[in-house]
Every structure is written in C-alpha cells, then in structure tokens.
Motif scaffolding. Structure first.
Motif, PDB file in Angstrom:
ATOM      1  N   ILE A 121      54.176 105.367  75.949  1.00 36.74           N
ATOM      2  CA  ILE A 121      54.676 106.137  77.085  1.00 36.74           C
ATOM      3  C   ILE A 121      56.199 106.145  77.115  1.00 36.74           C
ATOM      4  N   LYS A 122      56.790 105.026  76.712  1.00 35.15           N
ATOM      5  CA  LYS A 122      58.256 104.914  76.745  1.00 35.15           C
ATOM      6  C   LYS A 122      58.944 105.697  75.628  1.00 35.15           C
ATOM      7  N   LEU A 123      58.198 106.077  74.589  1.00 40.40           N
ATOM      8  CA  LEU A 123      58.826 106.680  73.414  1.00 40.40           C
ATOM      9  C   LEU A 123      59.727 107.874  73.745  1.00 40.40           C
ATOM     10  N   PRO A 124      59.241 108.909  74.482  1.00 36.95           N
ATOM     11  CA  PRO A 124      60.146 110.019  74.781  1.00 36.95           C
ATOM     12  C   PRO A 124      61.345 109.593  75.625  1.00 36.95           C
ATOM     13  N   LEU A 125      61.159 108.582  76.469  1.00 31.67           N
ATOM     14  CA  LEU A 125      62.268 108.100  77.291  1.00 31.67           C
ATOM     15  C   LEU A 125      63.322 107.417  76.434  1.00 31.67           C
ATOM     16  N   GLU A 126      62.854 106.718  75.386  1.00 29.79           N
ATOM     17  CA  GLU A 126      63.792 106.089  74.441  1.00 29.79           C
ATOM     18  C   GLU A 126      64.590 107.162  73.706  1.00 29.79           C
ATOM     19  N   ILE A 127      63.894 108.208  73.262  1.00 31.84           N
ATOM     20  CA  ILE A 127      64.552 109.293  72.525  1.00 31.84           C
ATOM     21  C   ILE A 127      65.593 109.987  73.405  1.00 31.84           C
ATOM     22  N   MET A 128      65.269 110.108  74.703  1.00 28.31           N
ATOM     23  CA  MET A 128      66.166 110.796  75.636  1.00 28.31           C
ATOM     24  C   MET A 128      67.298 109.912  76.133  1.00 28.31           C
ATOM     25  N   GLY A 129      67.248 108.625  75.779  1.00 30.02           N
ATOM     26  CA  GLY A 129      68.355 107.732  76.119  1.00 30.02           C
ATOM     27  C   GLY A 129      68.341 107.169  77.527  1.00 30.02           C
ATOM     28  N   TYR A 130      67.169 107.065  78.135  1.00 36.41           N
ATOM     29  CA  TYR A 130      67.087 106.475  79.470  1.00 36.41           C
ATOM     30  C   TYR A 130      67.426 104.987  79.411  1.00 36.41           C
ATOM     31  N   SER A 131      67.952 104.465  80.509  1.00 37.82           N
ATOM     32  CA  SER A 131      68.280 103.040  80.572  1.00 37.82           C
ATOM     33  C   SER A 131      66.997 102.212  80.588  1.00 37.82           C
ATOM     34  N   THR A 132      67.130 100.931  80.273  1.00 38.30           N
ATOM     35  CA  THR A 132      65.966 100.044  80.241  1.00 38.30           C
ATOM     36  C   THR A 132      65.261 100.003  81.591  1.00 38.30           C
ATOM     37  N   SER A 133      66.027  99.888  82.661  1.00 40.54           N
ATOM     38  CA  SER A 133      65.428  99.804  83.999  1.00 40.54           C
ATOM     39  C   SER A 133      64.703 101.103  84.364  1.00 40.54           C
ATOM     40  N   GLU A 134      65.276 102.245  84.004  1.00 34.97           N
ATOM     41  CA  GLU A 134      64.631 103.518  84.329  1.00 34.97           C
ATOM     42  C   GLU A 134      63.384 103.729  83.479  1.00 34.97           C
ATOM     43  N   LYS A 135      63.423 103.296  82.225  1.00 38.22           N
ATOM     44  CA  LYS A 135      62.229 103.373  81.376  1.00 38.22           C
ATOM     45  C   LYS A 135      61.086 102.570  81.990  1.00 38.22           C
ATOM     46  N   GLU A 136      61.400 101.369  82.423  1.00 37.37           N
ATOM     47  CA  GLU A 136      60.383 100.504  83.020  1.00 37.37           C
ATOM     48  C   GLU A 136      59.830 101.124  84.300  1.00 37.37           C
ATOM     49  N   ASP A 137      60.714 101.656  85.125  1.00 35.60           N
ATOM     50  CA  ASP A 137      60.307 102.243  86.400  1.00 35.60           C
ATOM     51  C   ASP A 137      59.418 103.463  86.194  1.00 35.60           C
ATOM     52  N   VAL A 191      53.931 106.212  86.044  1.00 33.37           N
ATOM     53  CA  VAL A 191      52.911 107.086  85.440  1.00 33.37           C
ATOM     54  C   VAL A 191      51.658 106.315  85.046  1.00 33.37           C
ATOM     55  N   ILE A 192      51.798 105.049  84.707  1.00 31.70           N
ATOM     56  CA  ILE A 192      50.617 104.217  84.438  1.00 31.70           C
ATOM     57  C   ILE A 192      49.768 104.112  85.704  1.00 31.70           C
ATOM     58  N   ASP A 193      50.434 103.968  86.831  1.00 31.93           N
ATOM     59  CA  ASP A 193      49.722 103.935  88.110  1.00 31.93           C
ATOM     60  C   ASP A 193      49.079 105.289  88.402  1.00 31.93           C
ATOM     61  N   LEU A 194      49.783 106.363  88.063  1.00 30.04           N
ATOM     62  CA  LEU A 194      49.307 107.715  88.329  1.00 30.04           C
ATOM     63  C   LEU A 194      48.022 108.024  87.574  1.00 30.04           C
ATOM     64  N   VAL A 195      47.928 107.566  86.323  1.00 26.71           N
ATOM     65  CA  VAL A 195      46.726 107.841  85.515  1.00 26.71           C
ATOM     66  C   VAL A 195      45.738 106.671  85.528  1.00 26.71           C
ATOM     67  N   GLU A 196      46.014 105.695  86.385  1.00 29.99           N
ATOM     68  CA  GLU A 196      45.102 104.566  86.611  1.00 29.99           C
ATOM     69  C   GLU A 196      44.820 103.770  85.328  1.00 29.99           C
ATOM     70  N   GLN A 224      42.643 106.775  76.010  1.00 27.38           N
ATOM     71  CA  GLN A 224      43.719 107.238  75.130  1.00 27.38           C
ATOM     72  C   GLN A 224      44.310 108.548  75.649  1.00 27.38           C
ATOM     73  N   GLN A 225      43.445 109.454  76.120  1.00 27.83           N
ATOM     74  CA  GLN A 225      43.956 110.723  76.636  1.00 27.83           C
ATOM     75  C   GLN A 225      44.736 110.519  77.927  1.00 27.83           C
ATOM     76  N   ARG A 226      44.302 109.577  78.741  1.00 27.07           N
ATOM     77  CA  ARG A 226      45.070 109.266  79.956  1.00 27.07           C
ATOM     78  C   ARG A 226      46.470 108.785  79.587  1.00 27.07           C
ATOM     79  N   ALA A 227      46.551 107.950  78.533  1.00 26.67           N
ATOM     80  CA  ALA A 227      47.856 107.463  78.078  1.00 26.67           C
ATOM     81  C   ALA A 227      48.703 108.621  77.559  1.00 26.67           C
ATOM     82  N   SER A 228      48.067 109.567  76.870  1.00 29.60           N
ATOM     83  CA  SER A 228      48.783 110.736  76.365  1.00 29.60           C
ATOM     84  C   SER A 228      49.328 111.583  77.511  1.00 29.60           C
ATOM     85  N   ILE A 229      48.525 111.749  78.564  1.00 32.57           N
ATOM     86  CA  ILE A 229      48.973 112.496  79.746  1.00 32.57           C
ATOM     87  C   ILE A 229      50.127 111.763  80.426  1.00 32.57           C
ATOM     88  N   ALA A 230      50.017 110.442  80.515  1.00 37.14           N
ATOM     89  CA  ALA A 230      51.094 109.644  81.119  1.00 37.14           C
ATOM     90  C   ALA A 230      52.396 109.822  80.349  1.00 37.14           C
TER      91      ALA A 230
END
Length: 257
Positions: free
Chosen positions: A97-113, A118-123, A140-146
C-alpha cells in the motif's frame, strides 16, 4: 467529471487495422458509480485505459476533471485497480500500500497515516504485516483497492477486480465496495462481464457492443444508493437487468447485420 466525446481508436496490427472503439461519447459526473458491461473484446478495458492515459484515441476528445488524461495522471486524479491484484510478494500488505506513496515522496509520518486509514477503510486491520501469499484472493483485492486509494485520488478506475473470484466472495466484496463508495463518494468506473454485478453496484450502466466497441445503451439506475444484496430479488432490479440483456443482444444483432 469524465467527458468522452466522439472517441475512435484503431490499432494497427500485422493483419491490418483493428477498430477497438467507434464513436464513443459519455459523461461521468462526480460521485457516479458507472459500470461498463459487454462481451469480451468490446472495448470496455480499452475505454478505461483511454481514460487513464494508457491508450491514446485515434480521434475524439477525453477530459478528466477538465484536464487531458495525461495531465490527470500527473496530477494523480485517479487510482487504477486491475483484475489481478498485482501485489509484490516480497512486500507486506502495508508495504504494498505504501509503494505509490514512496514513489510520490510522501514523508514517513504521512505514509503511515494514509496507510492506516485505507487499511481501516477496506477492513484489513490485523493483516498489515501479512504477505500476499498469506491472504485469500478477496483479501488480496482489498489490499489492491487500498493501494489505489492511498493517495486519495478523486476517481477510481477498476478493471474487473472481482472477475477471478468465486460468487460468494464476489457478492461480499460487491457489498463492501458499495459501502466504501458510500463513505468516500469517489467517482468509480468499473468494468465487468456480470449483469447482476453491474446492476447492483451502479448509478449508471454503460452497455457496449462487440468490436468495434460502441455504446448501445446508457441506463440511469433508479435503485436507491443505499442497497444490499436482497435488492436483487426486487422487480426494479430484474427490470434493469432485462434492459441490460436487451442492450447486449441488440449490440450482437447490429454486429451480425
């Protein structure tokens, strides 16, 4: 908002030109849940790829939130969910889930948040440290959606995300997806082969014909936005499903003629 105007797309192949889309026009409004349904090879996925700037139309115009598809891609206006979950096996659920956020350069705290939200959103709470091979196909599909939701895109493009799942899991994920849409009010474009799935999920159903892909009908659903699987037994649901079947049949008839 997504606007598709008079779009044609022809692929050049060794066997000659292939007309994938012909005179396709469509408006998708903010907050819509639009399903594209039709036989294999009718251009459903191709149209989704045009919206996502993964294919370029031969003729016509496409805008996504008043931008070209390529501008919308760069502005991260949409997330894309494929039929295969496409999770990296060496990364945990959280890591994928964090992969696109890493590519986009989000900070560690924002990645975690964002990942936590989204993990909560897709249960998927409690499965953050699991690897893809430890999850069921539905999870797996829920993780992909997240992953597609992690950077908070306004639009979600989904290409048969539940097509490879059994009917029981598919029904459950359909219900979960509707609940997710109700909570986020994202604009969703969803490709499917299933009439019940299209009718159950959608505010608008786009029926497409065999190649060259054309739109034979656009059905505005009268069903309430808050619905559960029991609605499939209602006369209104059955009536819409019949109209979809007639649109598919008409497309095949036109192709023969």
């Amino acid at each position: 908002m997504i606007s598709v105007s008079d779009v044609n797309l022809t692929f050049e192949t060794n066997d000659g030109p292939v007309n994938a889309l012909k005179n396709v026009s469509l408006e998708v409004n903010e907050g819509d849940f639009v399903s594209f349904i039709g036989p294999s090879g009718c251009g459903k996925t191709t149209l989704l790829r045009v919206i996502a700037a993964l294919e370029t139309p031969t003729e016509g115009r496409v805008t996504v939130n008043n931008m070209t598809p390529d501008e919308a891609r760069k502005a991260r206006e949409y997330g894309y969910v494929f039929q295969a979950a496409g999770l990296y096996p060496w990364r945990t659920v959280s890591g994928n889930i964090k992969l696109p956020l890493e590519i986009m350069g989000y900070s560690t705290s924002e990645k975690e948040d964002r990942t936590r939200k989204v993990i909560d959103l897709v249960e998927l709470n409690g499965f953050e440290k699991k690897f893809p091979w430890q999850l069921s196909g539905g999870m797996q599909q829920r993780a992909s959606i997240a992953r597609a939701l992690a950077f908070d895109a306004n639009i979600l493009l989904m290409d048969e995300p539940f097509g490879a799942l059994d009917e029981i899991v598919r029904d459950r994920l359909n219900g979960e997806l509707l609940n997710l849409w109700a909570r986020t009010r994202k604009t969703i474009c969803f490709v499917t082969h299933s009439i019940p799935e299209a009718v159950f999920l959608s505010t608008k159903i786009v029926v497409m014909s065999p190649r060259p892909g054309r739109i034979t009908d656009i059905i505005e659903s009268p069903l309430p936005k808050n619905r559960d699987l029991n609605i499939r037994d209602s006369q209104e649901f059955i009536k819409i499903a019949q109209r979809v079947r007639e649109g598919l049949k008409a497309g095949h008839t036109e192709d023969v003629i």
